[in-house]
Enzyme design. Sequence first.
Site, mmCIF file in Angstrom:
data_model
loop_
_atom_site.group_PDB
_atom_site.id
_atom_site.type_symbol
_atom_site.label_atom_id
_atom_site.label_comp_id
_atom_site.label_asym_id
_atom_site.label_seq_id
_atom_site.Cartn_x
_atom_site.Cartn_y
_atom_site.Cartn_z
ATOM 1 N N CYS A 146 0.725 -1.008 -0.090
ATOM 2 C CA CYS A 146 -0.066 0.050 0.101
ATOM 3 C C CYS A 146 0.849 1.232 -0.086
ATOM 4 O O CYS A 146 0.138 2.323 -0.166
ATOM 5 C CB CYS A 146 -1.072 -0.123 1.301
ATOM 6 S SG CYS A 146 -1.859 -1.539 1.293
ATOM 7 N N HIS B 97 -3.152 7.191 2.044
ATOM 8 C CA HIS B 97 -3.644 5.905 2.008
ATOM 9 C C HIS B 97 -4.955 5.716 2.169
ATOM 10 O O HIS B 97 -5.346 5.824 3.395
ATOM 11 C CB HIS B 97 -2.632 4.999 2.222
ATOM 12 C CG HIS B 97 -3.161 3.364 1.960
ATOM 13 N ND1 HIS B 97 -3.745 3.033 0.818
ATOM 14 C CD2 HIS B 97 -3.165 2.239 2.920
ATOM 15 C CE1 HIS B 97 -3.923 1.748 0.844
ATOM 16 N NE2 HIS B 97 -3.782 1.427 2.144
ATOM 17 N N ASN C 13 -10.146 -0.299 0.160
ATOM 18 C CA ASN C 13 -8.803 -0.194 0.211
ATOM 19 C C ASN C 13 -8.289 -0.912 -1.133
ATOM 20 O O ASN C 13 -8.320 -1.956 -1.462
ATOM 21 C CB ASN C 13 -8.209 -0.798 1.323
ATOM 22 C CG ASN C 13 -6.718 -0.720 1.547
ATOM 23 O OD1 ASN C 13 -5.930 -0.374 0.393
ATOM 24 N ND2 ASN C 13 -6.250 -1.332 2.611
HETATM 25 O O1 UT7 Z 1 -3.720 -1.328 3.476
HETATM 26 C C1 UT7 Z 1 -2.973 -1.536 4.401
HETATM 27 C C2 UT7 Z 1 -3.336 -0.986 5.655
HETATM 28 N N1 UT7 Z 1 -4.401 -1.499 6.295
HETATM 29 C C3 UT7 Z 1 -4.878 -1.271 7.266
HETATM 30 O O2 UT7 Z 1 -4.799 0.075 7.564
HETATM 31 C C4 UT7 Z 1 -6.010 -1.689 8.265
HETATM 32 C C5 UT7 Z 1 -6.103 -1.307 9.444
HETATM 33 N N2 UT7 Z 1 -7.041 -2.081 10.424
HETATM 34 C C6 UT7 Z 1 -8.071 -1.878 10.499
HETATM 35 O O3 UT7 Z 1 -8.526 -0.827 9.423
HETATM 36 C C7 UT7 Z 1 -9.136 -2.135 11.338
HETATM 37 O O4 UT7 Z 1 -8.236 -3.022 12.462
HETATM 38 C C8 UT7 Z 1 -10.165 -3.340 10.877
HETATM 39 C C9 UT7 Z 1 -11.008 -2.344 10.140
HETATM 40 C C10 UT7 Z 1 -9.445 -4.412 10.028
HETATM 41 C C11 UT7 Z 1 -10.849 -4.020 12.070
HETATM 42 O O5 UT7 Z 1 -11.546 -2.905 12.833
HETATM 43 P P1 UT7 Z 1 -11.486 -3.120 14.453
HETATM 44 O O6 UT7 Z 1 -11.884 -1.922 15.242
HETATM 45 O O7 UT7 Z 1 -9.687 -3.290 14.885
HETATM 46 O O8 UT7 Z 1 -12.052 -4.250 14.644
HETATM 47 P P2 UT7 Z 1 -11.626 -5.939 15.447
HETATM 48 O O9 UT7 Z 1 -10.691 -6.666 14.649
HETATM 49 O O10 UT7 Z 1 -11.306 -5.625 16.997
HETATM 50 O O11 UT7 Z 1 -13.073 -6.779 15.652
HETATM 51 C C12 UT7 Z 1 -13.898 -6.130 16.569
HETATM 52 C C13 UT7 Z 1 -14.900 -7.301 16.322
HETATM 53 C C14 UT7 Z 1 -14.815 -8.697 16.506
HETATM 54 O O12 UT7 Z 1 -15.603 -9.406 17.072
HETATM 55 P P3 UT7 Z 1 -15.620 -9.815 18.564
HETATM 56 O O13 UT7 Z 1 -14.129 -10.529 18.875
HETATM 57 O O14 UT7 Z 1 -15.373 -8.366 19.442
HETATM 58 O O15 UT7 Z 1 -16.941 -10.639 18.661
HETATM 59 C C15 UT7 Z 1 -14.706 -9.034 15.111
HETATM 60 O O16 UT7 Z 1 -14.985 -10.731 14.893
HETATM 61 O O17 UT7 Z 1 -15.716 -7.167 14.955
HETATM 62 C C16 UT7 Z 1 -15.728 -8.369 14.402
HETATM 63 N N3 UT7 Z 1 -15.598 -8.200 12.903
HETATM 64 C C17 UT7 Z 1 -16.528 -7.911 12.171
HETATM 65 N N4 UT7 Z 1 -18.043 -8.074 12.387
HETATM 66 C C18 UT7 Z 1 -18.979 -7.947 11.311
HETATM 67 C C19 UT7 Z 1 -14.532 -8.065 12.206
HETATM 68 N N5 UT7 Z 1 -14.678 -7.930 11.062
HETATM 69 C C20 UT7 Z 1 -16.074 -7.987 11.000
HETATM 70 C C21 UT7 Z 1 -16.947 -7.884 9.783
HETATM 71 N N6 UT7 Z 1 -18.332 -7.700 10.295
HETATM 72 N N7 UT7 Z 1 -16.841 -7.427 8.644
#
Ligand code: UT7
Length: 325
Positions: free
Chosen positions: A119, A252, A282
């Site tokens: 990225c 990005h 993304n």
């Molecule tokens: O391009 C390279 C750069 N990439 C990035 O910059 C990505 C950086 N990271 C992010 O943008 C975020 O970390 C994410 C969007 C990937 C995830 O967001 P988050 O606020 O960190 O969520 P999380 O991973 O802490 O997940 C929270 C909850 C989890 O459930 P539990 O364990 O709390 O029950 C996940 O299982 O959200 C759940 N979850 C979803 N729920 C519905 C994860 N993905 C989904 C989904 N739909 N698609």
Amino acid sequence: MTQFARISGTGSALPPKRLTNADMVAMLAPRGVETSDDWIVERTGIRARHFVDEGVFASDLGAEAARKAMAAAGVAAAEIDLIIVATSTPDMVFPSTAAIIQHKLGISGCPVFDVQAVCSGFVYALTVADAMIRTGSARKALVIGSEVFSRLLDFDDRTTCVLFGDGAGAVVLEASETPGILASDLHADGRYVDILCVPGHVQGGQVLGDPLLKMDGQAVFKLAVGVLEKAARAVLDKAGKTEADIDWLIPHQANIRIMQGTARKLKLPMDKVVVTVDQHGNTSAASIPLALDHAVRHGQVKKGDTLMLEGVGGGFTWGAVLVDF
Ligand code: UT7
């Protein structure tokens, strides 16, 4: 005498197939993968993304974006003397996607190569092209970011498959007596290879290892906000400028919350940040030139504006380029 490199035209390309969050919910439900528009919008800001059809490759999107950038710059393909393509989703293992795009543009002879910095690829590619123009190795370069990340997505993994999309963006970078690219700052830290990767490889006629995208989203998120602030401050220092000189931050496009965090640290209001993640998701190396072209064509970014371009992603890689547009 040429001392600088300047962006003289921008272009972009998106495949026609557009999937809203509701389309993703419907597509994933039969696989038993649950997600929702609310979750995706709240955690990422993404509302829609584009996916290519079968038989469409990064070179197709890249060539289309390049043609539009050349038209905007008033430059003919025959005048191009360097092509650099930032991509992590090349058409083939080799040769480079840049070589394929060169052929699709109907030119030959000039140096062409791909840059692989995921990225951060576009800020890496722009920095290399700037250096080659400053040292007289090129006068009119095409710098392209093009990706078909939909090919790498694991549609059983809701934590990644809703985040990415396909697209391309391109700029013509020309030798100039006025700046141009003001400063650049690139970094990488290979200790973090595992937090964002596609671990498969080709061997003996087979793909060995998993060829689908893996990401530790939280680890990437935490690293991203810190390094983006540092890289922005480093380029401002190198160029003798301050945050107040930035007309537009073009980061990005991974997650609206990372963009908001970076803007806050740089004391920039969100109306100085170009945001396209809501419509494109993304698109990895394509996201910055795609956002730039979008902002130019919608009358946001204008000639003479100072732009802060910032990339961050797999590697772990990151970097920033300050541009007088
Ligand atoms: O391009 C390279 C750069 N990439 C990035 O910059 C990505 C950086 N990271 C992010 O943008 C975020 O970390 C994410 C969007 C990937 C995830 O967001 P988050 O606020 O960190 O969520 P999380 O991973 O802490 O997940 C929270 C909850 C989890 O459930 P539990 O364990 O709390 O029950 C996940 O299982 O959200 C759940 N979850 C979803 N729920 C519905 C994860 N993905 C989904 C989904 N739909 N698609």
